[in-house]
Design a protein around this motif. Structure first.
Motif, PDB file in Angstrom:
ATOM      1  N   LEU A   1       0.832  -1.198   0.000  1.00  0.00           N
ATOM      2  CA  LEU A   1       0.000   0.000   0.000  1.00  0.00           C
ATOM      3  C   LEU A   1       0.873   1.257   0.000  1.00  0.00           C
ATOM      4  O   LEU A   1       0.592   2.221  -0.729  1.00  0.00           O
ATOM      5  N   LEU A   2       1.913   1.257   0.819  1.00  0.00           N
ATOM      6  CA  LEU A   2       2.784   2.422   0.893  1.00  0.00           C
ATOM      7  C   LEU A   2       3.551   2.637  -0.402  1.00  0.00           C
ATOM      8  O   LEU A   2       3.718   3.775  -0.863  1.00  0.00           O
ATOM      9  N   ARG A   3       3.995   1.559  -1.009  1.00  0.00           N
ATOM     10  CA  ARG A   3       4.730   1.703  -2.276  1.00  0.00           C
ATOM     11  C   ARG A   3       3.814   2.221  -3.381  1.00  0.00           C
ATOM     12  O   ARG A   3       4.226   3.032  -4.215  1.00  0.00           O
ATOM     13  N   ASP A   4       2.562   1.753  -3.392  1.00  0.00           N
ATOM     14  CA  ASP A   4       1.593   2.284  -4.351  1.00  0.00           C
ATOM     15  C   ASP A   4       1.316   3.755  -4.070  1.00  0.00           C
ATOM     16  O   ASP A   4       1.215   4.568  -4.993  1.00  0.00           O
ATOM     17  N   LEU A   5       1.182   4.110  -2.798  1.00  0.00           N
ATOM     18  CA  LEU A   5       0.908   5.488  -2.417  1.00  0.00           C
ATOM     19  C   LEU A   5       2.039   6.409  -2.872  1.00  0.00           C
ATOM     20  O   LEU A   5       1.796   7.475  -3.453  1.00  0.00           O
ATOM     21  N   ILE A   6       3.263   6.002  -2.643  1.00  0.00           N
ATOM     22  CA  ILE A   6       4.424   6.798  -3.039  1.00  0.00           C
ATOM     23  C   ILE A   6       4.508   6.921  -4.549  1.00  0.00           C
ATOM     24  O   ILE A   6       4.863   7.980  -5.090  1.00  0.00           O
ATOM     25  N   ALA A   7       4.156   5.850  -5.254  1.00  0.00           N
ATOM     26  CA  ALA A   7       4.222   5.850  -6.729  1.00  0.00           C
ATOM     27  C   ALA A   7       3.045   6.581  -7.365  1.00  0.00           C
ATOM     28  O   ALA A   7       3.013   6.757  -8.590  1.00  0.00           O
ATOM     29  N   GLY A   8       2.069   6.973  -6.552  1.00  0.00           N
ATOM     30  CA  GLY A   8       0.906   7.664  -7.095  1.00  0.00           C
ATOM     31  C   GLY A   8      -0.128   6.757  -7.699  1.00  0.00           C
ATOM     32  O   GLY A   8      -1.020   7.216  -8.423  1.00  0.00           O
ATOM     33  N   ARG A   9      -0.019   5.450  -7.379  1.00  0.00           N
ATOM     34  CA  ARG A   9      -1.005   4.501  -7.899  1.00  0.00           C
ATOM     35  C   ARG A   9      -2.205   4.439  -6.958  1.00  0.00           C
ATOM     36  O   ARG A   9      -2.037   4.510  -5.737  1.00  0.00           O
ATOM     37  N   PRO A  10      -3.415   4.279  -7.500  1.00  0.00           N
ATOM     38  CA  PRO A  10      -4.601   4.180  -6.635  1.00  0.00           C
ATOM     39  C   PRO A  10      -4.554   2.903  -5.812  1.00  0.00           C
ATOM     40  O   PRO A  10      -4.007   1.882  -6.265  1.00  0.00           O
TER      41      PRO A  10
END
Length: 219
Positions: free
Chosen positions: A193-202
């Protein structure tokens, strides 16, 4: 994020995020309060607080890179130190990407949690975690905007503890709420979740881990 999916996700988050400490220090879920918490498709909004160094912080600090926002108090016996320890571990596991996310720890106990108290307390955790405090009115404003439950609970010895929501709010780089992290949610759920958040992915649609839905451990 709008529509039925967002409303359902927020209602589910509220159901897993409420905890309380009784006068013996026992944390219990507050299911009746979860049912009374309205589903909102938008969380967040304007606020003005100060961090542990006395620096003014507003909602503008949530812009430009994603943030995690967590509400608690420094005299909290378990939920807060546990969550802050987890956040410290998450930042370490992220490596250099840990600098690409803000973490804010907002007090719900401004009477005791002055900037000086927050600064002393947060020395036990990652230095990138910023503690935020303010007046009672300022704390009331931000907790209302984030739909945070908190309540002062007197103890028999004349002291008090604070019941409060336990979830971590994930905010994107535009300052918009994108989803919750439940209390004690396992790292193998949180790190993607954090890696998606940092990458700007929903965030991906997911069911809350049942281990985070009901917490009755001692605090």
């Amino acid at each position: 994020m709008t529509g039925p999916f967002a409303a359902a996700m927020l209602l589910g988050a509220a159901a897993l995020s409420l905890a309380a400490c009784d006068d013996r220090g026992q944390k219990q879920t507050a299911a009746p309060r979860a049912a009374a918490t309205p589903a909102k498709t938008k969380l967040g909004g304007s606020f003005t607080l100060v961090d542990q160094n006395g620096v003014r912080v507003t909602e503008k600090q949530l812009l430009g890179k994603p943030s995690l926002v967590f509400f608690g108090f420094t005299f909290c016996p378990e939920v807060c130190p546990t969550t802050l320890s987890h956040m410290t571990r998450w930042l370490k596991e992220l490596g250099p990407d840990g600098d690409k996310i803000n973490i804010f720890y907002v007090t719900v106990d401004p009477e005791r949690d002055t900037p000086k108290q927050l600064k002393t307390y947060l020395t036990s955790f990652d230095s990138r975690i910023r503690g935020l405090s303010g007046t009672k009115a300022q704390i009331a404003e931000i907790t209302k905007n984030y739909n945070v439950y908190y309540k002062r609970v007197p103890l028999a010895n004349g002291d008090y503890v604070m019941d409060h929501s336990t979830m971590v709010y994930m905010m994107n780089g535009q300052g918009r709420y994108v989803g919750p992290i439940g209390y004690n949610e396992p790292d193998d759920h949180v790190m993607p979740l954090l890696r998606d958040l940092i990458a700007g992915r929903p965030p991906k649609s997911r069911k809350p881990d049942p281990r985070t839905a009901i917490e009755r451990s001692a605090t």
